[in-house]
Design an enzyme around this catalytic site. Structure first.
Site, PDB file in Angstrom:
ATOM      1  N   GLU A 109      -5.121   7.362   6.160  1.00 12.92           N
ATOM      2  CA  GLU A 109      -6.077   6.510   5.454  1.00 12.92           C
ATOM      3  C   GLU A 109      -6.534   5.361   6.361  1.00 12.92           C
ATOM      4  OE1 GLU A 109      -6.115   4.055   1.282  1.00 12.92           O
ATOM      5  OE2 GLU A 109      -4.738   5.760   1.441  1.00 12.92           O
ATOM      6  N   GLU A 137       2.313   1.760  -3.391  1.00 16.51           N
ATOM      7  CA  GLU A 137       1.278   2.331  -4.264  1.00 16.51           C
ATOM      8  C   GLU A 137       1.294   3.854  -4.169  1.00 16.51           C
ATOM      9  OE1 GLU A 137      -3.127   3.540  -3.385  1.00 16.51           O
ATOM     10  OE2 GLU A 137      -2.840   1.390  -3.060  1.00 16.51           O
ATOM     11  N   HIS A 138       1.364   4.372  -2.963  1.00 15.59           N
ATOM     12  CA  HIS A 138       1.390   5.827  -2.766  1.00 15.59           C
ATOM     13  C   HIS A 138       2.639   6.454  -3.378  1.00 15.59           C
ATOM     14  CE1 HIS A 138      -1.818   6.959   0.274  1.00 15.59           C
ATOM     15  NE2 HIS A 138      -2.002   5.655   0.105  1.00 15.59           N
ATOM     16  N   HIS A 158       0.835  -1.203   0.000  1.00 15.73           N
ATOM     17  CA  HIS A 158       0.000   0.000   0.000  1.00 15.73           C
ATOM     18  C   HIS A 158       0.873   1.257   0.000  1.00 15.73           C
ATOM     19  CE1 HIS A 158      -3.038   2.705   2.243  1.00 15.73           C
ATOM     20  NE2 HIS A 158      -3.238   2.801   0.944  1.00 15.73           N
TER      21      HIS A 158
END
Length: 165
Positions: A124, A46-47, A43
């Protein structure tokens, strides 16, 4: 569907009447593949991919380009894959596709942006805590065997990803 020399499956659909063109990539690397010591790494990666490449080093370059060409983009990380999806007006397609491809060719992973993105991933996670479906997933994780990938934490937080700078 076309099979490229490198094994990549490509599907192209053209509609000359459409005002925009969409393109996406699903990478077979999701949270189940995170190292045990770094839950949330897929994750977090991904950022970071959105924040500059060797060819387009400015951290806002992709988002700015997409905005100038009436485009949108986003991504999400699942258990077994990470999906990136975009749409842009037809005039911006060629350059938009090149900018996007650079994510996977030469991303920069700028050290000076790591702290900010750690906080974004953490925010998030905090935002998603009250979500009922995520709470149900947490219950399922809690009942899985310890050595199962299902038991792992997957979104990432500052604590799970911040190891020794």
């Amino acid at each position: 569907i076309t099979l490229a020399e490198n094994g990549l499956k490509v599907l192209a659909v053209e509609d000359k009447r459409a005002a925009k063109t969409g393109f996406a990539v699903a990478v077979e690397a999701g949270s189940f593949y995170d190292p045990m010591a770094f839950p949330g790494l897929a994750h977090f990666t991904e950022h970071l991919l959105f924040l500059g490449t060797k060819k387009y080093p400015d951290e806002s370059s992709f988002d700015n380009f997409m905005s100038l060409h009436d485009g949108t983009n986003n991504a999400y990380t699942e258990q077994e894959r990470t999906v990136f999806f975009n749409e842009v007006n037809n005039a911006g397609f060629d350059e938009g596709m090149d900018r996007f491809a650079q994510f996977f060719i030469e991303p920069l992973f700028k050290k000076d942006l790591v702290g900010r993105e750690l906080n974004a991933v953490n925010s998030e996670h905090e935002k998603n805590k009250p979500d009922q479906s995520r709470r149900m997933w947490q219950i399922m994780r809690g009942t899985a065997r310890f050595d199962s990938v299902l038991s792992r934490f997957y979104t990432g937080t500052v604590d799970s990803l911040h190891h020794g700078d």
